[in-house]
Design an enzyme around this catalytic site. Structure first.
Site, PDB file in Angstrom:
ATOM      1  N   GLY A  46       0.815  -1.217   0.000  1.00  0.00           N
ATOM      2  CA  GLY A  46       0.000   0.000   0.000  1.00  0.00           C
ATOM      3  C   GLY A  46       0.844   1.260   0.000  1.00  0.00           C
ATOM      4  O   GLY A  46       0.572   2.225  -0.716  1.00  0.00           O
ATOM      5  N   CYS A  47       1.900   1.243   0.795  1.00  0.00           N
ATOM      6  CA  CYS A  47       2.777   2.417   0.892  1.00  0.00           C
ATOM      7  C   CYS A  47       3.547   2.627  -0.407  1.00  0.00           C
ATOM      8  O   CYS A  47       3.804   3.761  -0.810  1.00  0.00           O
ATOM      9  CB  CYS A  47       3.720   2.272   2.080  1.00  0.00           C
ATOM     10  SG  CYS A  47       2.812   2.166   3.651  1.00  0.00           S
ATOM     11  N   THR A  48       3.898   1.533  -1.073  1.00  0.00           N
ATOM     12  CA  THR A  48       4.573   1.628  -2.368  1.00  0.00           C
ATOM     13  C   THR A  48       3.632   2.256  -3.389  1.00  0.00           C
ATOM     14  O   THR A  48       4.022   3.161  -4.127  1.00  0.00           O
ATOM     15  CB  THR A  48       5.044   0.235  -2.835  1.00  0.00           C
ATOM     16  OG1 THR A  48       5.997  -0.254  -1.893  1.00  0.00           O
ATOM     17  CG2 THR A  48       5.658   0.291  -4.221  1.00  0.00           C
ATOM     18  N   ALA A  51       3.338   6.017  -2.602  1.00  0.00           N
ATOM     19  CA  ALA A  51       4.569   6.748  -2.930  1.00  0.00           C
ATOM     20  C   ALA A  51       4.750   6.868  -4.445  1.00  0.00           C
ATOM     21  O   ALA A  51       5.169   7.915  -4.949  1.00  0.00           O
ATOM     22  CB  ALA A  51       5.773   6.065  -2.297  1.00  0.00           C
TER      23      ALA A  51
END
Length: 155
Positions: A46-48, A51
């Site tokens: 999710g963070c990838t 970003a």
């Protein structure tokens, strides 16, 4: 539980190390609008996605006067790996002590798979040129969040 910020609040000042260990300060951005987003951990799906979305829209946002800073509890070494692996252009800073995360209301109790846990609350705070909170969004989704910000800001 940390207090959530409200529009009109003064954004808490911070200086945190980026992926190269260099200090990044909110004060250095005075006169520009800043999108400060808080995410749980580098190198997670999710963070990838989030970003990469910010990186893909960085030129567009910069053209409208916005800088973007991503904050997580990761150390600079992990942020550097994240940046290299995903070819990220967004400024990533680490807050291992979670002081800035807490000051922005982005660390505390949250629901994760039906359980209450303490951790990073995926959040975005938009700071105006004077250092005041323009918008504070909490419990945001990783996917589609950047498009929603762009739409909500009327860009």
């Amino acid at each position: 539980m940390s207090e959530r910020l409200q529009p009109g609040d003064t954004a808490p000042a911070f200086t945190l190390p980026d992926a190269d260990g260099n200090p990044v300060s909110l004060a250095d951005r005075k006169g520009r609008k800043v999108i400060v987003y808080f995410y749980p951990a580098a190198l997670t799906p999710g963070c990838t996605k989030q970003a990469c979305d910010f990186t893909d829209n960085l030129g567009f946002l910069a053209g409208h006067g916005y800088d973007v800073i991503g904050v997580s509890p990761d150390k600079p070494e992990k942020l550097a790996k994240f940046r290299e692996k995903e070819d990220l252009k967004v400024t990533l800073v680490g807050d291992p002590e979670k002081e800035v995360l807490t000051a922005y209301g982005a660390y505390g109790e949250k629901k994760l798979y039906g359980k209450t846990v303490t951790g990073v609350i995926r959040s975005t705070v938009i700071v105006d040129e004077e250092g005041r909170v323009e918008r504070a969004l909490y419990n945001v989704k990783a996917t589609g969040h950047v498009a929603k910000i762009i739409k909500d800001l009327g860009l």
